[in-house]
Each structure stands twice: as C-alpha cells, then as structure tokens.
Design a protein around this motif. Structure first.
Motif, short mmCIF file in Angstrom:
data_model
loop_
_atom_site.label_atom_id
_atom_site.label_comp_id
_atom_site.label_asym_id
_atom_site.label_seq_id
_atom_site.Cartn_x
_atom_site.Cartn_y
_atom_site.Cartn_z
N MET A 1 -13.94 12.66 34.13
CA MET A 1 -15.43 13.13 34.18
C MET A 1 -15.35 14.14 35.46
O MET A 1 -15.02 15.12 35.94
N THR A 2 -16.39 15.31 34.25
CA THR A 2 -16.40 16.82 34.75
C THR A 2 -17.51 16.50 35.35
O THR A 2 -18.92 16.07 35.99
N TYR A 3 -17.35 18.03 36.30
CA TYR A 3 -18.48 18.90 37.63
C TYR A 3 -19.97 18.49 37.00
O TYR A 3 -20.52 17.87 37.44
N PRO A 4 -20.39 18.78 35.78
CA PRO A 4 -22.07 18.98 35.34
C PRO A 4 -22.01 17.69 35.09
O PRO A 4 -23.59 17.14 35.37
N SER A 5 -21.18 16.22 34.58
CA SER A 5 -22.12 14.74 34.77
C SER A 5 -21.81 14.90 35.56
O SER A 5 -22.91 13.83 36.16
N GLY B 1 -22.45 11.17 48.48
CA GLY B 1 -21.09 11.29 46.93
C GLY B 1 -21.52 12.41 46.72
O GLY B 1 -20.28 12.53 45.94
N ALA B 2 -21.82 12.80 46.62
CA ALA B 2 -21.91 15.20 46.31
C ALA B 2 -20.57 15.63 47.37
O ALA B 2 -19.78 16.08 46.29
N GLY B 3 -20.17 15.03 48.24
CA GLY B 3 -18.92 15.91 48.68
C GLY B 3 -17.89 15.29 48.26
O GLY B 3 -16.96 16.06 48.19
N ILE B 4 -17.91 13.89 48.55
CA ILE B 4 -16.99 12.80 47.51
C ILE B 4 -17.00 13.63 46.14
O ILE B 4 -14.80 13.66 46.06
N ALA B 5 -17.45 13.50 45.36
CA ALA B 5 -16.93 14.45 44.18
C ALA B 5 -16.47 15.60 44.42
O ALA B 5 -15.60 15.73 43.08
N ASP B 6 -17.43 16.23 44.80
CA ASP B 6 -16.16 17.53 44.57
C ASP B 6 -15.15 17.57 44.80
O ASP B 6 -14.03 18.58 44.73
N ASN B 7 -14.73 16.68 46.88
CA ASN B 7 -13.40 17.07 46.64
C ASN B 7 -12.51 16.51 45.28
O ASN B 7 -11.00 16.67 45.57
N ALA B 8 -13.06 15.50 45.12
CA ALA B 8 -12.14 15.31 43.62
C ALA B 8 -11.94 15.83 42.87
O ALA B 8 -10.30 15.54 42.08
N LEU B 9 -13.15 16.39 42.30
CA LEU B 9 -12.64 17.24 41.90
C LEU B 9 -12.01 18.99 41.94
O LEU B 9 -10.37 18.59 41.11
N LEU B 10 -11.94 18.75 42.68
CA LEU B 10 -10.48 19.59 43.69
C LEU B 10 -8.92 19.35 43.56
O LEU B 10 -8.15 19.75 43.17
N ARG B 11 -9.32 18.03 43.86
CA ARG B 11 -7.90 17.50 44.42
C ARG B 11 -7.30 17.51 42.64
O ARG B 11 -6.15 17.68 42.02
N SER B 12 -8.19 17.20 41.51
CA SER B 12 -7.89 17.01 40.36
C SER B 12 -7.06 17.99 40.05
O SER B 12 -6.21 18.33 39.00
N LYS B 13 -7.65 19.49 40.18
CA LYS B 13 -7.52 20.49 39.59
C LYS B 13 -6.17 20.79 40.01
O LYS B 13 -5.29 21.85 39.34
N ALA B 14 -6.02 20.89 41.58
CA ALA B 14 -4.95 21.10 42.05
C ALA B 14 -3.53 20.42 41.22
O ALA B 14 -3.00 21.12 41.44
N ASP B 15 -4.00 19.65 41.56
CA ASP B 15 -2.58 18.56 41.09
C ASP B 15 -2.11 18.93 39.43
O ASP B 15 -1.38 18.93 39.42
N ASN B 16 -3.30 19.40 38.10
CA ASN B 16 -2.83 19.63 36.98
C ASN B 16 -2.60 21.16 37.35
O ASN B 16 -1.23 21.58 36.48
#
Length: 307
Positions: A1-5, A46-61
């Motif tokens: 799921m992308t950040y805008p969605s 919830g917004a903080g968790i979503a931002d952290n998940a997105l950053l972790r996903s980008k770092a993993d990639n």
C-alpha cells in the motif's frame, strides 16, 4: 500500500468518525469530548505507524537492491579473474615455448629475455575504462595469444624436425675441447716426407680420451683397417658416414645405435700413427669430403656449408 493511499484511507475514516461524533455529541456532549480526544490520539498513532512501516519498507528494498548489485559485481569480478588466469597460463606457455625455441635455435644468451617486462609508454589524458572496453581488450589479447601460440608451435615443429635432420649431419667435433693438428687435403707425409693426400682431420688427444659420435647414427663398422688401426664407422643416413681411426679401444659393435655426443671409442695411436690422436673422416654418398664443412653446424638456424 502506497503512502497516498494510506493517507486517503485515514482521511475517510476520520470523516466517518467525525460524523458519528457529531451525532453522538449532540446527544451526549461529555461522551463526545472523550471520544474525540481518544480518536485523535489513535489517529496520530496510526499515522506514525504507517510512516514507520513505509520507511522500513523502503530501507529493506534498498538493502535488497544493494545486495543484488554486490552479487552481480562479484560475479563480474570472478569472471574477469577466471579470464585473467587463462591469459596468465597462456602467457606462461608462450614464455616456456619461446625459451625452448631459444635453446633449439641456439640464440645468444640475453638476446631474448622472457622474464623481463617490455617497455611501453604514452601520453595523457587518461580516463576510466568502461567494462565493455575491458572485455573487448581482454578478448583481443586472448586472440593475439592464440595466434602467437599457433605460430610458435608451427615454428617449434619445424625447428624440431630441422634439429632431427641436423643431428644426423656430422656437425660436431669427435674430441671435446681439442684442436686440429693436421688438415684435410695435400700435406707432407709424416713418415716418408713425400706428398700425401690426407682424407680427414687429425685432432689432438691423449690415450684413453673419449671419442664422440658427431651425429646420430648406427655403427656400420667396428674393427681393424690397414693403416687406420682400430676403426669405428657410423652411418648417419642421408648418405653420410663418419670414420674414427687410431683408437686404443672400440666401445660399440656393428648395428648399435649411437647418439650425437655419445662415446664410441677410446683415443689411441694404433695403426699408421706417430702419436695419440683421432683421425676423423666424413664420407658423403661414397665420396670423402672435408670435415671442416660440417663442424659447428649444430643449430638448425645455421646454413649448412658443403664443399
């Protein structure tokens, strides 16, 4: 799921909660205030968790991409190392082949130094080499090594065959480290003093010195001849026969194979002789010839002189 969605979904939920809060707030103001405060905290979390998940996903990639790039680079290095090993082995083979050709051709020491790097030079500017240029250069170098190896192999074969031919030509001296005491042709007879025709060359020797075959061949005579004393003769093929006379002892029999430089007799003074020496003759197609024409013709690169 992308950040805008994620943001849009969060906004939709927030709008729904606000509508519900407005309805319940009209009925129960105190409860509405409590729900509003708790909902805001939940939304923020919830917004903080979503931002952290997105950053972790980008770092993993990014880590996965870096790892894949490293694996690809290591494969390229391994391939280049393997190719370099092949070229180094080919270079070593060419060096060894060149050294053999130097020995076969009896080139002067130091004329070809296969261990010394070749001097090169040039002017700038210099830029980084691309992988495609490196691959192309190594491929060209491999082709050059292959062509040079094929040419040297052909030359080695030719020189080897030539060396075999030369080994059958009487091109050495019958006594090591000696000198000629009497030449070929007319001379004063050492016994009567009259004119005589000397059919060979006399080499200084001491009794018992090894008499050496001047070329590869088969012993065709081993015994006594009038005037020659103890004689051994070697048939070298191609019409060549050599004769070694006045020996004190003969060490080979008829039919035995001898190699160039191999001892075939012991020097002496038997027969018509005034002292220890080796009388050496060369016969070509049944005709006695001057042995000087063949001496020191050991290299296949030298031109044979006939007379």
């Amino acid at each position: 799921m992308t950040y805008p969605s994620i943001v849009n979904k969060t906004r939709a939920q927030l709008s729904h909660w606000l509508q519900q809060a407005g309805y319940w707030g009209a009925q129960r103001p105190a409860l509405a205030i409590a729900l509003l405060l708790g909902g805001g905290a939940a939304i923020g979390a919830g917004a903080g968790i979503a931002d952290n998940a997105l950053l972790r996903s980008k770092a993993d990639n990014q880590e996965a991409l870096i790892a894949a790039t490293r694996r690809d680079a290591q494969r390229e290095i391994n391939a280049l190392a393997a190719r370099m090993g092949e070229l180094q082995a080919e270079a070593n083979r060419l060096n060894a082949l060149g050294e053999r050709l130097t020995r076969i051709g009896q080139l002067q020491d130091g004329e070809f130094d296969f261990d010394k790097p070749v001097g090169v030079g040039g002017v700038g500017p210099v830029r980084d080499m691309t992988k495609s240029e490196l691959d192309e250069g190594m491929a060209t170098l491999g082709q050059q090594f292959q062509a040079s190896g094929e040419q040297l192999s052909v030359l080695e074969s030719l020189l080897f065959n030539r060396q075999l031919d030369m080994n059958a030509v009487p091109g050495r001296e019958p006594i090591a480290g000696s000198y000629i005491t009497s030449g070929f042709g007319g001379r004063a007879d050492p016994f009567s003093g009259g004119h005589a025709n000397h059919k060979g060359l006399d080499f200084k020797a001491n009794v018992g010195d090894p008499v050496l075959a001047v070329a590869d061949g088969v012993v065709s005579y081993s015994g006594v001849r009038s005037g020659y004393g103890n004689v051994i003769e070697v048939d070298h093929g191609n019409g060549y026969v050599t004769r070694y006379a006045h020996n004190s002892r003969l060490t080979h029999k008829v039919g035995e194979l001898v190699r160039a430089g191999q001892e075939i007799a012991k020097a002496g003074s038997t027969g018509r002789s005034t002292g220890a020496h080796v009388h050496f003759e060369v016969w070509e197609n049944g005709r006695v010839v001057n042995p000087r024409n063949f001496l020191s013709q050991q290299s296949p690169l030298k031109v044979q002189i006939k007379g």
